[in-house]
Design a protein around this motif. Sequence first.
Motif, mmCIF file in Angstrom:
data_model
loop_
_atom_site.group_PDB
_atom_site.id
_atom_site.type_symbol
_atom_site.label_atom_id
_atom_site.label_comp_id
_atom_site.label_asym_id
_atom_site.label_seq_id
_atom_site.Cartn_x
_atom_site.Cartn_y
_atom_site.Cartn_z
ATOM 1 N N HIS A 93 0.859 -1.188 0.000
ATOM 2 C CA HIS A 93 0.000 0.000 0.000
ATOM 3 C C HIS A 93 0.892 1.234 0.000
ATOM 4 O O HIS A 93 2.085 1.154 0.340
ATOM 5 N N ALA A 94 0.323 2.362 -0.364
ATOM 6 C CA ALA A 94 1.085 3.606 -0.402
ATOM 7 C C ALA A 94 0.266 4.769 0.119
ATOM 8 O O ALA A 94 -0.951 4.850 -0.110
ATOM 9 N N THR A 95 0.944 5.661 0.837
ATOM 10 C CA THR A 95 0.380 6.930 1.293
ATOM 11 C C THR A 95 1.352 8.024 0.852
ATOM 12 O O THR A 95 2.269 7.762 0.071
ATOM 13 N N PHE A 96 1.178 9.249 1.371
ATOM 14 C CA PHE A 96 2.125 10.314 1.025
ATOM 15 C C PHE A 96 2.344 11.224 2.222
ATOM 16 O O PHE A 96 1.557 11.255 3.175
ATOM 17 N N TYR A 97 3.446 11.975 2.155
ATOM 18 C CA TYR A 97 3.774 12.933 3.220
ATOM 19 C C TYR A 97 4.648 14.032 2.631
ATOM 20 O O TYR A 97 5.060 13.969 1.474
ATOM 21 N N GLY A 98 4.925 15.052 3.427
ATOM 22 C CA GLY A 98 5.916 16.048 3.030
ATOM 23 C C GLY A 98 5.389 17.287 2.352
ATOM 24 O O GLY A 98 6.170 18.189 2.033
ATOM 25 N N GLY A 99 4.077 17.375 2.085
ATOM 26 C CA GLY A 99 3.524 18.563 1.469
ATOM 27 C C GLY A 99 3.654 18.597 -0.043
ATOM 28 O O GLY A 99 4.370 17.791 -0.654
ATOM 29 N N GLY A 100 2.967 19.555 -0.656
ATOM 30 C CA GLY A 100 2.933 19.643 -2.107
ATOM 31 C C GLY A 100 4.271 19.908 -2.752
ATOM 32 O O GLY A 100 4.488 19.551 -3.918
ATOM 33 N N ASP A 101 5.204 20.536 -2.016
ATOM 34 C CA ASP A 101 6.546 20.786 -2.548
ATOM 35 C C ASP A 101 7.568 19.766 -2.059
ATOM 36 O O ASP A 101 8.758 19.889 -2.331
ATOM 37 N N PRO A 150 4.133 14.851 -4.355
ATOM 38 C CA PRO A 150 4.122 15.029 -5.818
ATOM 39 C C PRO A 150 4.183 13.726 -6.599
ATOM 40 O O PRO A 150 3.470 13.565 -7.600
ATOM 41 N N VAL A 151 4.991 12.786 -6.149
ATOM 42 C CA VAL A 151 5.108 11.543 -6.914
ATOM 43 C C VAL A 151 3.885 10.648 -6.689
ATOM 44 O O VAL A 151 3.449 9.933 -7.591
ATOM 45 N N PHE A 152 3.293 10.724 -5.492
ATOM 46 C CA PHE A 152 2.050 9.984 -5.231
ATOM 47 C C PHE A 152 0.969 10.413 -6.214
ATOM 48 O O PHE A 152 0.211 9.583 -6.741
ATOM 49 N N GLN A 153 0.892 11.716 -6.480
ATOM 50 C CA GLN A 153 -0.159 12.246 -7.344
ATOM 51 C C GLN A 153 0.064 11.934 -8.823
ATOM 52 O O GLN A 153 -0.787 12.231 -9.646
ATOM 53 N N HIS A 154 1.197 11.312 -9.138
ATOM 54 C CA HIS A 154 1.412 10.830 -10.500
ATOM 55 C C HIS A 154 0.750 9.475 -10.729
ATOM 56 O O HIS A 154 0.566 9.060 -11.871
ATOM 57 N N MET A 155 0.419 8.772 -9.636
ATOM 58 C CA MET A 155 -0.176 7.441 -9.812
ATOM 59 C C MET A 155 -1.553 7.317 -9.167
ATOM 60 O O MET A 155 -2.271 6.352 -9.415
ATOM 61 N N ALA A 156 -1.926 8.287 -8.316
ATOM 62 C CA ALA A 156 -3.238 8.229 -7.653
ATOM 63 C C ALA A 156 -3.705 9.640 -7.331
ATOM 64 O O ALA A 156 -2.902 10.575 -7.261
ATOM 65 N N GLN A 157 -4.997 9.787 -7.114
ATOM 66 C CA GLN A 157 -5.551 11.087 -6.788
ATOM 67 C C GLN A 157 -5.286 11.437 -5.324
ATOM 68 O O GLN A 157 -5.276 10.571 -4.448
ATOM 69 N N TYR A 158 -5.102 12.729 -5.083
ATOM 70 C CA TYR A 158 -4.759 13.230 -3.759
ATOM 71 C C TYR A 158 -5.744 12.785 -2.689
ATOM 72 O O TYR A 158 -5.361 12.369 -1.591
ATOM 73 N N LYS A 159 -7.039 12.843 -3.008
ATOM 74 C CA LYS A 159 -8.075 12.551 -2.010
ATOM 75 C C LYS A 159 -8.104 11.082 -1.579
ATOM 76 O O LYS A 159 -8.740 10.749 -0.578
ATOM 77 N N ALA A 160 -7.411 10.229 -2.311
ATOM 78 C CA ALA A 160 -7.408 8.802 -1.963
ATOM 79 C C ALA A 160 -6.785 8.567 -0.594
ATOM 80 O O ALA A 160 -7.238 7.724 0.184
ATOM 81 N N GLY A 161 -5.717 9.299 -0.295
ATOM 82 C CA GLY A 161 -5.042 9.132 0.989
ATOM 83 C C GLY A 161 -4.157 7.904 1.035
ATOM 84 O O GLY A 161 -2.954 7.987 1.243
ATOM 85 N N ILE A 162 -4.751 6.746 0.849
ATOM 86 C CA ILE A 162 -4.012 5.482 0.819
ATOM 87 C C ILE A 162 -4.576 4.624 -0.312
ATOM 88 O O ILE A 162 -5.803 4.596 -0.518
ATOM 89 N N VAL A 163 -3.694 3.967 -1.053
ATOM 90 C CA VAL A 163 -4.133 3.138 -2.183
ATOM 91 C C VAL A 163 -3.363 1.822 -2.196
ATOM 92 O O VAL A 163 -2.217 1.751 -1.734
ATOM 93 N N PRO A 164 -3.985 0.764 -2.727
ATOM 94 C CA PRO A 164 -3.259 -0.488 -2.929
ATOM 95 C C PRO A 164 -2.312 -0.339 -4.120
ATOM 96 O O PRO A 164 -2.669 0.283 -5.129
ATOM 97 N N VAL A 165 -1.122 -0.893 -4.006
ATOM 98 C CA VAL A 165 -0.136 -0.794 -5.082
ATOM 99 C C VAL A 165 0.544 -2.132 -5.292
ATOM 100 O O VAL A 165 0.459 -3.042 -4.458
ATOM 101 N N GLY A 191 19.283 18.840 -3.615
ATOM 102 C CA GLY A 191 20.708 19.036 -3.846
ATOM 103 C C GLY A 191 21.443 17.747 -4.174
ATOM 104 O O GLY A 191 22.439 17.755 -4.903
ATOM 105 N N GLN A 192 20.957 16.629 -3.638
ATOM 106 C CA GLN A 192 21.615 15.347 -3.864
ATOM 107 C C GLN A 192 21.149 14.681 -5.156
ATOM 108 O O GLN A 192 21.630 13.609 -5.513
ATOM 109 N N GLY A 193 20.177 15.285 -5.838
ATOM 110 C CA GLY A 193 19.738 14.757 -7.129
ATOM 111 C C GLY A 193 18.568 13.793 -7.085
ATOM 112 O O GLY A 193 18.176 13.252 -8.119
ATOM 113 N N TYR A 194 17.978 13.594 -5.892
ATOM 114 C CA TYR A 194 16.859 12.659 -5.785
ATOM 115 C C TYR A 194 15.521 13.321 -6.108
ATOM 116 O O TYR A 194 14.564 12.629 -6.469
ATOM 117 N N GLY A 195 15.434 14.624 -5.945
ATOM 118 C CA GLY A 195 14.209 15.334 -6.262
ATOM 119 C C GLY A 195 13.040 14.880 -5.407
ATOM 120 O O GLY A 195 13.172 14.643 -4.209
#
Length: 258
Positions: free
Chosen positions: A40-48, A139-154, A64-68
């Motif tokens: 499963h996947a969730t997200f954190y850290g804010g929109g930026d 940001p990367v969560f929103q590339h595979m699922a909608q923000y309002k989902a909160g948690i999704v199966p992956v 700075g380390q290139g991971y973005g």
Amino acid sequence: MRKKLRTSKDMDFQGCIIIVAVLTGLKIVEGFGGGWSNAHATFYGGGDASGTMGGACGYGNLYGQGYGTNTAALSTALFNKGLSCGACFEIKCVNDKRWCLPGSITVTATNFCPPNNALPNDAGGWCNPPLQHFDLSQPVFQHMAQYKAGIVPVQYRRVACKKSGGMRFTVNGHSYFNLVLITNVGGAGDLVSVSIKGSKTGWQAMSRNWGQNWQSNNYLNGQALSFKVTTSDGHTVVSNNAAPSNWAFGQTFNGKQF
């Protein structure tokens, strides 16, 4: 009873089977190209993704380390006490037509998602053992699922890390305590052993202090530094004289790449 003669066509067919088997075995050993696993996947850290900086792998400023923003915090079951830092995963949202978006994302493990034993595994304790869970940057969560989902199966699988430029070695600490942060590692991405060599010494094994910070307690001031790095797939890269003899603590040096 007559024996059946083996024709050249039979031998060619068997040869193909052997080659395929060998190549398949190599993929399994390296950990790439395998099947998909459920999580499963969730997200954190804010929109930026500013809240994802730092973290248990020690990478500090991920921009700075290139991971973005293509990063993830792993649950206990995946984090492996820090040994998974730097590993790359391909992840796709599945089995939820309401929230899933098409396609997949690739992320690097940069942080630890700690368990919350005060909450049940299916209601907030998403990173509790033995759950396999990815807490992604928003940001990367929103590339595979909608923000309002909160948690999704992956579903996820290990993939090779594709990095630009060479590995980076940041030398921190002080005399007799060299703490080297290793970042931007391609290939398997996660390190299992590191050795350091001064221009006046032989190779010396380093110990993992935390995350991808590796330490040596030898006096190496005033010597050019070389690094020997081995990833979890058994591949080794040597960066000779990556740091010149006039290196200073706090500096970062580029080495070779997988």
